[in-house]
Design an enzyme around this catalytic site. Sequence first.
Site, PDB file in Angstrom:
ATOM      1  N   TYR A  26      -9.390   5.628 -12.525  1.00 26.35           N
ATOM      2  CA  TYR A  26      -9.348   6.330 -11.227  1.00 26.35           C
ATOM      3  C   TYR A  26      -9.177   7.834 -11.395  1.00 26.35           C
ATOM      4  CZ  TYR A  26      -7.255   1.708  -9.976  1.00 26.35           C
ATOM      5  OH  TYR A  26      -6.961   0.380  -9.823  1.00 26.35           O
TER       6      TYR A  26
ATOM      7  N   ARG B 248      -5.282   3.519 -15.832  1.00 27.84           N
ATOM      8  CA  ARG B 248      -5.393   4.243 -14.560  1.00 27.84           C
ATOM      9  C   ARG B 248      -6.049   5.629 -14.698  1.00 27.84           C
ATOM     10  NH1 ARG B 248      -1.839   5.705 -11.697  1.00 27.84           N
ATOM     11  NH2 ARG B 248      -2.746   5.181  -9.709  1.00 27.84           N
TER      12      ARG B 248
ATOM     13  N   GLU C 183       3.889  -6.894   1.732  1.00 24.35           N
ATOM     14  CA  GLU C 183       3.535  -7.263   0.353  1.00 24.35           C
ATOM     15  C   GLU C 183       3.482  -6.012  -0.503  1.00 24.35           C
ATOM     16  OE1 GLU C 183       0.181 -10.622   1.688  1.00 24.35           O
ATOM     17  OE2 GLU C 183      -0.437  -8.614   1.069  1.00 24.35           O
TER      18      GLU C 183
ATOM     19  N   ARG D  28       3.345  -1.383  -5.711  1.00 20.88           N
ATOM     20  CA  ARG D  28       3.511  -0.089  -6.370  1.00 20.88           C
ATOM     21  C   ARG D  28       4.821   0.617  -6.007  1.00 20.88           C
ATOM     22  NH1 ARG D  28      -0.925   3.003  -8.004  1.00 20.88           N
ATOM     23  NH2 ARG D  28      -2.211   1.738  -6.609  1.00 20.88           N
TER      24      ARG D  28
ATOM     25  N   CYS E 139     -12.381   3.986 -28.825  1.00 24.38           N
ATOM     26  CA  CYS E 139     -13.676   4.627 -29.052  1.00 24.38           C
ATOM     27  C   CYS E 139     -14.467   4.785 -27.767  1.00 24.38           C
ATOM     28  CB  CYS E 139     -14.467   3.819 -30.078  1.00 24.38           C
ATOM     29  SG  CYS E 139     -13.648   3.838 -31.657  1.00 24.38           S
ATOM     30  N   GLU E 140     -13.949   5.564 -26.868  1.00 25.89           N
ATOM     31  CA  GLU E 140     -14.607   5.888 -25.602  1.00 25.89           C
ATOM     32  C   GLU E 140     -14.231   7.315 -25.261  1.00 25.89           C
ATOM     33  OE1 GLU E 140     -16.372   3.854 -23.414  1.00 25.89           O
ATOM     34  OE2 GLU E 140     -16.074   1.958 -24.462  1.00 25.89           O
TER      35      GLU E 140
ATOM     36  N   GLY F  18       0.757  -1.242   0.000  1.00 28.05           N
ATOM     37  CA  GLY F  18       0.000   0.000   0.000  1.00 28.05           C
ATOM     38  C   GLY F  18       0.784   1.288   0.000  1.00 28.05           C
TER      39      GLY F  18
HETATM   40  C1  LIG Z   1      -3.567  -8.273  -0.557  1.00 31.32           C
HETATM   41  C2  LIG Z   1      -2.719  -7.267  -1.230  1.00 31.32           C
HETATM   42  N1  LIG Z   1      -1.420  -7.165  -0.886  1.00 31.32           N
HETATM   43  C3  LIG Z   1      -0.607  -6.272  -1.472  1.00 31.32           C
HETATM   44  C4  LIG Z   1      -1.052  -5.406  -2.448  1.00 31.32           C
HETATM   45  C5  LIG Z   1      -0.098  -4.454  -3.091  1.00 31.32           C
HETATM   46  O1  LIG Z   1      -0.417  -3.138  -2.855  1.00 31.32           O
HETATM   47  P1  LIG Z   1       0.544  -1.966  -3.341  1.00 31.32           P
HETATM   48  O2  LIG Z   1       0.838  -2.172  -4.776  1.00 31.32           O
HETATM   49  O3  LIG Z   1      -0.247  -0.738  -3.095  1.00 31.32           O
HETATM   50  O4  LIG Z   1       1.779  -2.018  -2.490  1.00 31.32           O
HETATM   51  C6  LIG Z   1      -2.402  -5.454  -2.831  1.00 31.32           C
HETATM   52  C7  LIG Z   1      -2.921  -4.515  -3.846  1.00 31.32           C
HETATM   53  O5  LIG Z   1      -4.046  -4.316  -4.078  1.00 31.32           O
HETATM   54  C8  LIG Z   1      -3.254  -6.423  -2.209  1.00 31.32           C
HETATM   55  O6  LIG Z   1      -4.537  -6.529  -2.558  1.00 31.32           O
END
Ligand SMILES: Cc1ncc(COP(=O)(O)O)c(C=O)c1O
Length: 422
Positions: free
Chosen positions: A316, A312, A273, A276, A344-345, A239
């Site tokens: 968003y 994106r 995890e 981004r 075409c949008e 995140g």
């Molecule tokens: C369960 C889980 N872990 C990790 C991530 C990775 O998030 P980020 O790319 O924001 O670090 C996501 C992204 O949606 C996720 O759903």
Amino acid sequence: MQPWQYREGMLCCEAVPLATIAQEVGTPCYVYSLTAMRDQYRLLENSLQDVPHLICFALKACANLAILKIFIREGSGVDIVSGGELYRALAAGADPQKIVYAGVGKSEEEIAYALKSNILMFNVESPQELSLINRVAATLGVQARVALRINPEVDPKTHPYIATGLKQSKFGISLAEARELVRVGRGLSHIELAGVHCHIGSQITKLAPFVEAADKVAQFVRELQQAGIGIRYVNLGGGVGIAYNEESPPTLSEYAEAIRPIVTPLGCTLIVELGRSLVGNGGALITRVLYTKKTPVKNFLVVDAGMNDLIRPSLYRAYHAILPVDEAHQKEEPVVVDVVGPVCETGDFLAQDRPLPLLEPGELLAVMSAGAYGFCMASNYNARPRPPEVLVQGDRYWVIRERETYADLVRGETIPPCLQGG
Ligand SMILES: Cc1ncc(COP(=O)(O)O)c(C=O)c1O
């Protein structure tokens, strides 16, 4: 390392001019800096050194085998959300014992595939999923290691589509339900409850939501430990945001500093995890101007990349900086333009009302910060072949995914006998 710089008047990725890549592989194309991505990983790895930890790169952010390999060679595990992602992780050479599997909709086949592959653990998102994992594990005669994904009800202050830890979200289990599930889980013969997991959302640019979620997870882990349940893993998800425009997200070392004191006293292995923040600023989408177009109310730059290549902005309303590849244009008086694709949008745009030099057809633009949720969200909408991906290191570069062909577009399709002839 700043991988994107003008050198001798041309925008480069590391030491390779983007115009050279565009010339050889055509446009649109994705370009990634190996060094930038690896540097981000190493920064995180070094910042977590004094706590037992496992970084699981969130494959969904950028799933090319070569990108996975950058992290796997550094010792990374992989965070997956589908059987297909498991296949990719294994194909890139990931250690199954470093793979964690999240997602609200794991099918029986996917669970069996993951158990047979001997992954580290499932991040369980519902009571029904837990009992299905137990049943499949029993059939296969194995133990399934699981973490409960709790929903800490923390507002990550990000776009609603990528906020995952709110009360109304489909992800995770409430704390009250998790307590009940622990009780149920202890009675399941093929489940080993090994961890607690949470992931509150993506593109989070402040530390406070991470700290709030980590505190809630830690409190729950302590409660379980006091009840004699041997929780060994604390997974805080991903995140961490990146700067697309004027955001100033925490660095990965600031992030590590913030969560380390919360996790260390628990005596668990920390799992993160991140996706981004490891790859986002290491990638760009290179596109060529096809036409300039003026209406009574708008200036348009019609380019050869569309929402099917990078969704994106349309999905968003996300901002991506756009730079002319030829630096000479930087000195020109900008005009306000919409950068739009051929799809075409009306929603097919890469930027709206953006001051840019009024480029001529044939000129190149770089859509920056496109390394995360870029190519991996690309589609074939409007029967557009997906673009190639190119990896740069120093003055060398390699095509790591070829441009799709028209034949690729119809692969797997058949016309049934009742429609043949005529
Ligand atoms: C369960 C889980 N872990 C990790 C991530 C990775 O998030 P980020 O790319 O924001 O670090 C996501 C992204 O949606 C996720 O759903």
